[in-house]
Scaffold this active site. Sequence first.
Site, PDB file in Angstrom:
ATOM      1  N   ARG A  74     -43.317 -35.298   6.330  1.00  0.00           N
ATOM      2  CA  ARG A  74     -43.596 -33.732   5.586  1.00  0.00           C
ATOM      3  C   ARG A  74     -44.244 -32.795   6.581  1.00  0.00           C
ATOM      4  O   ARG A  74     -44.684 -33.299   7.497  1.00  0.00           O
ATOM      5  CB  ARG A  74     -44.438 -33.643   3.718  1.00  0.00           C
ATOM      6  CG  ARG A  74     -43.103 -33.503   3.114  1.00  0.00           C
ATOM      7  CD  ARG A  74     -44.169 -33.806   1.871  1.00  0.00           C
ATOM      8  NE  ARG A  74     -45.113 -35.333   1.902  1.00  0.00           N
ATOM      9  CZ  ARG A  74     -46.050 -35.388   1.149  1.00  0.00           C
ATOM     10  NH1 ARG A  74     -45.673 -34.560  -0.246  1.00  0.00           N
ATOM     11  NH2 ARG A  74     -47.293 -36.290   0.520  1.00  0.00           N
ATOM     12  N   TYR A 123     -53.204 -30.919   0.651  1.00  0.00           N
ATOM     13  CA  TYR A 123     -54.173 -31.884  -0.396  1.00  0.00           C
ATOM     14  C   TYR A 123     -55.095 -32.312   0.095  1.00  0.00           C
ATOM     15  O   TYR A 123     -55.591 -32.649   1.309  1.00  0.00           O
ATOM     16  CB  TYR A 123     -52.552 -33.049  -0.471  1.00  0.00           C
ATOM     17  CG  TYR A 123     -51.270 -31.973  -1.870  1.00  0.00           C
ATOM     18  CD1 TYR A 123     -51.739 -31.590  -2.985  1.00  0.00           C
ATOM     19  CD2 TYR A 123     -50.314 -32.175  -0.674  1.00  0.00           C
ATOM     20  CE1 TYR A 123     -51.028 -31.193  -3.645  1.00  0.00           C
ATOM     21  CE2 TYR A 123     -49.464 -31.382  -1.415  1.00  0.00           C
ATOM     22  CZ  TYR A 123     -49.858 -31.471  -2.959  1.00  0.00           C
ATOM     23  OH  TYR A 123     -48.162 -30.214  -3.454  1.00  0.00           O
ATOM     24  N   SER A 171     -52.164 -40.560 -27.608  1.00  0.00           N
ATOM     25  CA  SER A 171     -52.426 -40.863 -25.926  1.00  0.00           C
ATOM     26  C   SER A 171     -53.955 -41.718 -26.926  1.00  0.00           C
ATOM     27  O   SER A 171     -54.725 -41.220 -26.683  1.00  0.00           O
ATOM     28  CB  SER A 171     -52.390 -40.338 -25.202  1.00  0.00           C
ATOM     29  OG  SER A 171     -52.512 -41.328 -23.658  1.00  0.00           O
ATOM     30  N   ASP A 209     -49.497 -39.080 -24.491  1.00  0.00           N
ATOM     31  CA  ASP A 209     -49.796 -37.514 -24.171  1.00  0.00           C
ATOM     32  C   ASP A 209     -51.101 -37.051 -25.153  1.00  0.00           C
ATOM     33  O   ASP A 209     -51.379 -37.458 -26.539  1.00  0.00           O
ATOM     34  CB  ASP A 209     -49.282 -35.960 -24.484  1.00  0.00           C
ATOM     35  CG  ASP A 209     -49.947 -35.373 -23.140  1.00  0.00           C
ATOM     36  OD1 ASP A 209     -49.945 -35.404 -22.308  1.00  0.00           O
ATOM     37  OD2 ASP A 209     -50.943 -34.566 -23.483  1.00  0.00           O
ATOM     38  N   GLU A 253     -54.900 -28.841  -4.914  1.00  0.00           N
ATOM     39  CA  GLU A 253     -54.407 -29.962  -5.597  1.00  0.00           C
ATOM     40  C   GLU A 253     -55.284 -29.445  -6.743  1.00  0.00           C
ATOM     41  O   GLU A 253     -55.108 -29.647  -8.475  1.00  0.00           O
ATOM     42  CB  GLU A 253     -54.365 -31.636  -5.946  1.00  0.00           C
ATOM     43  CG  GLU A 253     -55.355 -31.615  -5.631  1.00  0.00           C
ATOM     44  CD  GLU A 253     -56.222 -31.641  -3.842  1.00  0.00           C
ATOM     45  OE1 GLU A 253     -57.345 -32.446  -3.616  1.00  0.00           O
ATOM     46  OE2 GLU A 253     -55.395 -31.445  -3.459  1.00  0.00           O
ATOM     47  N   ASP A 255     -53.239 -41.460  -6.120  1.00  0.00           N
ATOM     48  CA  ASP A 255     -53.896 -40.190  -5.216  1.00  0.00           C
ATOM     49  C   ASP A 255     -55.177 -40.231  -6.018  1.00  0.00           C
ATOM     50  O   ASP A 255     -56.068 -40.091  -4.958  1.00  0.00           O
ATOM     51  CB  ASP A 255     -52.798 -39.128  -5.100  1.00  0.00           C
ATOM     52  CG  ASP A 255     -51.751 -39.352  -3.707  1.00  0.00           C
ATOM     53  OD1 ASP A 255     -52.468 -39.639  -3.047  1.00  0.00           O
ATOM     54  OD2 ASP A 255     -50.937 -38.438  -4.433  1.00  0.00           O
ATOM     55  N   VAL A 290     -47.169 -46.522  -4.154  1.00  0.00           N
ATOM     56  CA  VAL A 290     -47.152 -45.000  -2.877  1.00  0.00           C
ATOM     57  C   VAL A 290     -47.831 -44.549  -3.578  1.00  0.00           C
ATOM     58  O   VAL A 290     -47.784 -43.156  -4.263  1.00  0.00           O
ATOM     59  CB  VAL A 290     -45.867 -45.494  -2.562  1.00  0.00           C
ATOM     60  CG1 VAL A 290     -45.439 -44.259  -1.929  1.00  0.00           C
ATOM     61  CG2 VAL A 290     -44.794 -46.445  -2.234  1.00  0.00           C
ATOM     62  N   ALA A 291     -49.151 -44.223  -1.991  1.00  0.00           N
ATOM     63  CA  ALA A 291     -49.092 -43.108  -2.472  1.00  0.00           C
ATOM     64  C   ALA A 291     -49.679 -41.544  -2.096  1.00  0.00           C
ATOM     65  O   ALA A 291     -49.462 -40.363  -2.461  1.00  0.00           O
ATOM     66  CB  ALA A 291     -50.997 -43.132  -2.174  1.00  0.00           C
ATOM     67  N   ASN A 292     -48.254 -41.434  -1.773  1.00  0.00           N
ATOM     68  CA  ASN A 292     -47.155 -40.270  -0.736  1.00  0.00           C
ATOM     69  C   ASN A 292     -45.987 -40.538  -1.126  1.00  0.00           C
ATOM     70  O   ASN A 292     -45.001 -40.036  -0.687  1.00  0.00           O
ATOM     71  CB  ASN A 292     -47.710 -40.157   0.656  1.00  0.00           C
ATOM     72  CG  ASN A 292     -46.985 -40.951   1.650  1.00  0.00           C
ATOM     73  OD1 ASN A 292     -46.923 -42.067   1.419  1.00  0.00           O
ATOM     74  ND2 ASN A 292     -47.019 -40.715   2.926  1.00  0.00           N
ATOM     75  N   LYS A 301     -51.388 -33.608   3.707  1.00  0.00           N
ATOM     76  CA  LYS A 301     -51.365 -34.926   3.294  1.00  0.00           C
ATOM     77  C   LYS A 301     -53.636 -34.147   3.913  1.00  0.00           C
ATOM     78  O   LYS A 301     -53.753 -34.291   4.590  1.00  0.00           O
ATOM     79  CB  LYS A 301     -51.299 -36.675   3.867  1.00  0.00           C
ATOM     80  CG  LYS A 301     -49.880 -36.704   2.790  1.00  0.00           C
ATOM     81  CD  LYS A 301     -50.221 -36.783   1.296  1.00  0.00           C
ATOM     82  CE  LYS A 301     -51.201 -37.453   0.692  1.00  0.00           C
ATOM     83  NZ  LYS A 301     -51.321 -37.467  -0.299  1.00  0.00           N
ATOM     84  N   HIS A 334     -57.426 -34.941  -2.803  1.00  0.00           N
ATOM     85  CA  HIS A 334     -57.914 -36.208  -3.545  1.00  0.00           C
ATOM     86  C   HIS A 334     -58.427 -36.062  -3.256  1.00  0.00           C
ATOM     87  O   HIS A 334     -59.193 -37.877  -3.099  1.00  0.00           O
ATOM     88  CB  HIS A 334     -56.512 -36.586  -3.643  1.00  0.00           C
ATOM     89  CG  HIS A 334     -55.092 -36.629  -3.648  1.00  0.00           C
ATOM     90  ND1 HIS A 334     -55.078 -35.974  -4.788  1.00  0.00           N
ATOM     91  CD2 HIS A 334     -54.438 -35.532  -2.983  1.00  0.00           C
ATOM     92  CE1 HIS A 334     -53.738 -35.670  -4.761  1.00  0.00           C
ATOM     93  NE2 HIS A 334     -52.945 -35.668  -3.874  1.00  0.00           N
TER      94      HIS A 334
END
Length: 372
Positions: A15, A94, A220, A198, A118, A270, A298-300, A75, A96
């Site tokens: 990206r 982002y 939840s 939830d 975020e 993330d 996978v973090a992205n 990222k 995180h």
Amino acid sequence: MLVGVPREIKTEENRVGMTLGSVRELVRAGHEAMVETGAAHRIGIDDEDYARAGARIAADAAEVFAKADMIVKVKEPQPEEIAMLREDQILFTYLHLAPDRKQTQGLIDSGCIAIAYETVTDDFGGLPLLAPMSEVAGRMAVQAGAHCLETEHGGRGILLGGVPGVRPGKVVVIGGGVVGTNAVLVANGFGAAVTVLDTSHRRLAELDLQFRSLIATRQSRADTIEQEVLDADLVIGAVLVPGAAAPKLVTSDMVRAMKRGSVIVDVAIDQGGCCETSRPTTHSDPSFVVDEVVHYCVANMPGAVARTSTLALNAATLPFICGLARDGGRDALLGDPHLLNGLNVHRGRLTHAAVAEAQDRDHVPAREALAA
């Protein structure tokens, strides 16, 4: 203001911080844009395209970081990028930070002004810069999970939609926010049997109405999470506490008791992940097995569909980029309480309470840090 867009260097991240349209809008408003050579080549945008849009092309990242007043990325900055940040330089991307003490300390030491996509908010209590990527990740989670369920990839050999005479696979989605809703949408479209959990009864009622009772909804709690996880073929972790580390809702004991060959897709990775056995992975090596359960972490995730993701993200970030360029960091932040919520680090001080709590650090409220 000179806005710089470096090429993303995180593993398999294609990206880019600004599209051609975003650059054109920024230049039309009287600002300058500098884009590192090759920054968007993988998504079909070349240096010549950026030049025609009005951007200057930088030979490398060092030139971008050295000259730009604001850095716009996708990222979190990698260590070599953090080393190039300057005092008072704006970083908009982002971050995180909650599970990442090393990055947090690096940003503090740099003296930069770090604003995290975020944690920027809106009038409706949402996270407008996280939402586009959450939509992508939620939809991809089912796709990735279905792939992992194939026998060749260690899964149970389950077709999520089933076939006539064979029951469909069961998908359990933990969290009914943007990620969870989009995961439910796709899983339901596949024909899977879907349950979403939830903590908010109101949100569960909205989902029940939205999907016309085609899905099951449950409150939840520890007991309901355990019941549903142990019965699932695919579990999607879609939990988010804005700015904070994700709570560990799926324990290692639950994982040990899950069906052999079942799959966990931890979209919350993330923010540290919502499963105790999760660890970040990459697109080239996306999954691993713990106690005979396949984990996809996978973090992205949106990076796999980089063009779609870039266009969706830029549509949301552009107004904030233009506001920061127009007013400067301090005035833009003080003039917009939603952008102010995105401020995580300011000139050597941590300014986000949730990050501070996750890392057991002190912090200074954002408005107080700006006043100082």
